[in-house]
Enzyme design. Structure first.
Site, PDB file in Angstrom:
ATOM      1  N   ASP A  52       0.860  -1.186   0.000  1.00  0.00           N
ATOM      2  CA  ASP A  52       0.000   0.000   0.000  1.00  0.00           C
ATOM      3  C   ASP A  52       0.900   1.240   0.000  1.00  0.00           C
ATOM      4  O   ASP A  52       2.118   1.133   0.195  1.00  0.00           O
ATOM      5  CB  ASP A  52      -0.896  -0.025   1.253  1.00  0.00           C
ATOM      6  CG  ASP A  52      -1.817   1.177   1.348  1.00  0.00           C
ATOM      7  OD1 ASP A  52      -2.352   1.609   0.312  1.00  0.00           O
ATOM      8  OD2 ASP A  52      -2.015   1.694   2.466  1.00  0.00           O
ATOM      9  N   SER A  53       0.285   2.395  -0.106  1.00  0.00           N
ATOM     10  CA  SER A  53       1.043   3.649  -0.029  1.00  0.00           C
ATOM     11  C   SER A  53       1.569   3.882   1.381  1.00  0.00           C
ATOM     12  O   SER A  53       2.496   4.661   1.576  1.00  0.00           O
ATOM     13  CB  SER A  53       0.136   4.815  -0.413  1.00  0.00           C
ATOM     14  OG  SER A  53      -0.941   4.884   0.507  1.00  0.00           O
ATOM     15  N   TYR A  92      -0.777   8.648  -1.804  1.00  0.00           N
ATOM     16  CA  TYR A  92      -0.718   8.489  -3.256  1.00  0.00           C
ATOM     17  C   TYR A  92      -1.963   9.112  -3.915  1.00  0.00           C
ATOM     18  O   TYR A  92      -1.924   9.491  -5.073  1.00  0.00           O
ATOM     19  CB  TYR A  92      -0.719   6.992  -3.633  1.00  0.00           C
ATOM     20  CG  TYR A  92       0.605   6.270  -3.544  1.00  0.00           C
ATOM     21  CD1 TYR A  92       1.703   6.815  -2.875  1.00  0.00           C
ATOM     22  CD2 TYR A  92       0.748   5.013  -4.131  1.00  0.00           C
ATOM     23  CE1 TYR A  92       2.900   6.113  -2.805  1.00  0.00           C
ATOM     24  CE2 TYR A  92       1.935   4.317  -4.073  1.00  0.00           C
ATOM     25  CZ  TYR A  92       3.011   4.857  -3.403  1.00  0.00           C
ATOM     26  OH  TYR A  92       4.187   4.151  -3.350  1.00  0.00           O
ATOM     27  N   GLY A  93      -3.056   9.128  -3.173  1.00  0.00           N
ATOM     28  CA  GLY A  93      -4.377   9.430  -3.754  1.00  0.00           C
ATOM     29  C   GLY A  93      -4.540  10.801  -4.359  1.00  0.00           C
ATOM     30  O   GLY A  93      -5.479  11.031  -5.114  1.00  0.00           O
ATOM     31  N   CYS A 151      -4.374  -1.537  -1.882  1.00  0.00           N
ATOM     32  CA  CYS A 151      -4.544  -0.090  -2.071  1.00  0.00           C
ATOM     33  C   CYS A 151      -5.564   0.101  -3.185  1.00  0.00           C
ATOM     34  O   CYS A 151      -5.344  -0.351  -4.315  1.00  0.00           O
ATOM     35  CB  CYS A 151      -3.199   0.529  -2.461  1.00  0.00           C
ATOM     36  SG  CYS A 151      -3.306   2.259  -2.933  1.00  0.00           S
ATOM     37  N   ASN A 152      -6.666   0.734  -2.867  1.00  0.00           N
ATOM     38  CA  ASN A 152      -7.714   0.969  -3.875  1.00  0.00           C
ATOM     39  C   ASN A 152      -7.214   1.875  -4.989  1.00  0.00           C
ATOM     40  O   ASN A 152      -7.591   1.719  -6.148  1.00  0.00           O
ATOM     41  CB  ASN A 152      -8.925   1.635  -3.223  1.00  0.00           C
ATOM     42  CG  ASN A 152      -9.683   0.694  -2.322  1.00  0.00           C
ATOM     43  OD1 ASN A 152     -10.658   0.074  -2.746  1.00  0.00           O
ATOM     44  ND2 ASN A 152      -9.249   0.563  -1.087  1.00  0.00           N
ATOM     45  N   THR A 153      -6.370   2.851  -4.628  1.00  0.00           N
ATOM     46  CA  THR A 153      -5.895   3.823  -5.608  1.00  0.00           C
ATOM     47  C   THR A 153      -5.046   3.125  -6.682  1.00  0.00           C
ATOM     48  O   THR A 153      -5.268   3.305  -7.871  1.00  0.00           O
ATOM     49  CB  THR A 153      -5.087   4.925  -4.881  1.00  0.00           C
ATOM     50  OG1 THR A 153      -5.903   5.451  -3.837  1.00  0.00           O
ATOM     51  CG2 THR A 153      -4.689   6.027  -5.811  1.00  0.00           C
ATOM     52  N   GLU A 197      -2.361   8.514   8.607  1.00  0.00           N
ATOM     53  CA  GLU A 197      -0.908   8.252   8.612  1.00  0.00           C
ATOM     54  C   GLU A 197      -0.239   8.944   9.803  1.00  0.00           C
ATOM     55  O   GLU A 197       0.718   8.432  10.373  1.00  0.00           O
ATOM     56  CB  GLU A 197      -0.266   8.741   7.301  1.00  0.00           C
ATOM     57  CG  GLU A 197      -0.501   7.825   6.103  1.00  0.00           C
ATOM     58  CD  GLU A 197       0.310   6.531   6.150  1.00  0.00           C
ATOM     59  OE1 GLU A 197       1.404   6.516   6.723  1.00  0.00           O
ATOM     60  OE2 GLU A 197      -0.182   5.518   5.605  1.00  0.00           O
ATOM     61  N   CYS A 217     -11.027   2.821   0.633  1.00  0.00           N
ATOM     62  CA  CYS A 217      -9.605   3.081   0.869  1.00  0.00           C
ATOM     63  C   CYS A 217      -9.224   2.226   2.070  1.00  0.00           C
ATOM     64  O   CYS A 217      -9.940   2.228   3.086  1.00  0.00           O
ATOM     65  CB  CYS A 217      -9.381   4.561   1.159  1.00  0.00           C
ATOM     66  SG  CYS A 217      -7.712   4.915   1.775  1.00  0.00           S
ATOM     67  N   THR A 218      -8.119   1.511   1.940  1.00  0.00           N
ATOM     68  CA  THR A 218      -7.762   0.555   2.998  1.00  0.00           C
ATOM     69  C   THR A 218      -7.331   1.239   4.299  1.00  0.00           C
ATOM     70  O   THR A 218      -7.195   0.584   5.327  1.00  0.00           O
ATOM     71  CB  THR A 218      -6.652  -0.398   2.503  1.00  0.00           C
ATOM     72  OG1 THR A 218      -5.568   0.387   1.976  1.00  0.00           O
ATOM     73  CG2 THR A 218      -7.169  -1.332   1.419  1.00  0.00           C
ATOM     74  N   HIS A 219      -7.123   2.555   4.250  1.00  0.00           N
ATOM     75  CA  HIS A 219      -6.807   3.283   5.493  1.00  0.00           C
ATOM     76  C   HIS A 219      -8.056   3.472   6.365  1.00  0.00           C
ATOM     77  O   HIS A 219      -7.945   3.621   7.584  1.00  0.00           O
ATOM     78  CB  HIS A 219      -6.262   4.680   5.188  1.00  0.00           C
ATOM     79  CG  HIS A 219      -4.811   4.728   4.821  1.00  0.00           C
ATOM     80  ND1 HIS A 219      -4.327   4.292   3.616  1.00  0.00           N
ATOM     81  CD2 HIS A 219      -3.729   5.180   5.520  1.00  0.00           C
ATOM     82  CE1 HIS A 219      -3.016   4.480   3.562  1.00  0.00           C
ATOM     83  NE2 HIS A 219      -2.630   5.014   4.709  1.00  0.00           N
TER      84      HIS A 219
HETATM   85  N1  DGL Z   1      -4.814   2.940   1.240  1.00  0.00           N
HETATM   86  C1  DGL Z   1      -4.805   3.633  -0.031  1.00  0.00           C
HETATM   87  C2  DGL Z   1      -6.060   3.281  -0.803  1.00  0.00           C
HETATM   88  O1  DGL Z   1      -6.703   2.299  -0.496  1.00  0.00           O
HETATM   89  C3  DGL Z   1      -4.573   5.081   0.217  1.00  0.00           C
HETATM   90  C4  DGL Z   1      -3.942   5.792  -0.955  1.00  0.00           C
HETATM   91  C5  DGL Z   1      -3.268   7.100  -0.568  1.00  0.00           C
HETATM   92  O2  DGL Z   1      -2.132   7.042  -0.125  1.00  0.00           O
HETATM   93  O3  DGL Z   1      -3.861   8.169  -0.766  1.00  0.00           O
HETATM   94  O4  DGL Z   1      -6.416   3.951  -1.755  1.00  0.00           O
END
Ligand code: DGL
Length: 278
Positions: free
Chosen positions: A11-12, A43-44, A74-76, A152, A184-186
């Site tokens: 993931d990011s 990353y988003g 990571c969904n992005t 984060e 988003c996995t966060h």
């Molecule tokens: N966990 C990432 C997702 O699922 C976050 C991407 C990001 O860093 O913005 O999209």
């Protein structure tokens, strides 16, 4: 490829740990190597080109680890690069499940919300999946750019996080969505805040469970599940191991976890043709 080879999950940042946590329940005997690019998260809000470039650097790292599979938690990256990664890599690459099926199952009024990063929402990935099912449900997408930096930073409960959540969820409350996909996995890190704001009549869909199940099904189908062993977890990050360690403690038992700092610069300039199938 050996069945005792590791599975790479990435993931990011720390968000993908919510997927690792589900994988540990489903396949505890697997060796898992996690990479979170905490030095460059989020990353988003980055360009598609940059996101894909970072994705291939991470995949090159996993190629060097000789993984038997990579789970893009990571969904992005899933929305922007999954197909490219699947075509390029010698091992299977699994993306985050959209959660659309689970949302349709949970919804009675067919008003479904999805919250995600700007890049995921702009990609239209969730809307396309819903369209492909030809279902009459209506999707309400909401980008939440403030969430990933707050999570984060470890601000799971703070006035800033609460204000951002109130702001982002208000249009979804107005639309009377009865199921809400955490795209988003966060976001499961602030699941209780989101639940509290949306109230008991809205089902929150965390696709981590389905994503872990998707990975398991592919390994099972290919006869690649680890047959023996007690598993191991190595969590790698590109910055601030202490903070990553604190956040990991929210979603998993850290007793047997090894933390490592990785410099992705070693994988910059990676060329797909050199390391991949084809
Ligand atoms: N966990 C990432 C997702 O699922 C976050 C991407 C990001 O860093 O913005 O999209």
């Amino acid at each position: 490829m050996r069945t005792d080879a590791p599975i790479g999950v990435f993931d990011s940042g720390i968000g993908g740990l919510t997927v690792v946590s589900e994988m540990l329940k489903l396949m505890p005997e697997e060796r898992i190597i996690y990479f979170g690019d905490t030095a460059r998260a989020p990353y988003g809000s980055r360009s598609a080109e940059e996101i894909k470039e970072f994705m291939f650097q991470i995949l090159a790292f996993f190629s060097a680890q000789q993984v038997k599979m990579a789970v893009m938690a990571c969904n992005t990256m899933t929305a922007l690069g999954l197909k490219l990664a699947q075509e390029a890599m010698a091992f299977p690459v699994v993306g985050v499940n959209t959660g659309i099926h689970a949302a349709l199952q949970a919804s009675t009024n067919h008003q479904i919300g999805v919250i995600a990063t700007e890049a995921t929402i702009a990609s239209g990935n969730h809307a396309r999946t819903l369209q492909s099912l030809e279902h009459a449900a209506v999707l309400y997408p909401q980008a939440c750019p403030k969430f990933v930096p707050l999570i984060e930073a470890g601000e799971l409960i703070s006035p800033r996080t609460e204000a951002a959540a109130q702001e982002y969820l208000l249009p979804l409350q107005k639309a009377k969505v009865d199921s809400l996909i955490l795209g988003c996995t966060h976001y499961p890190f602030i699941g209780s805040l989101l639940r509290q704001i949306m109230g008991p009549n809205v089902t929150l869909i965390d696709p981590a469970k389905e994503t872990a199940a998707d990975a398991y099904a592919i390994l099972a189908q290919q006869g690649m599940l680890a047959k023996t062993g007690s598993g191991s977890r190595q969590l790698c990050f590109s910055a601030d191991l202490k903070r990553a360690q604190r956040m990991a403690g929210h979603v998993m038992d850290l007793e047997t976890v090894q933390f490592t700092k990785i410099d992705l610069q070693d994988f910059v300039g990676y060329h797909r043709e050199e390391d991949c199938v084809g």
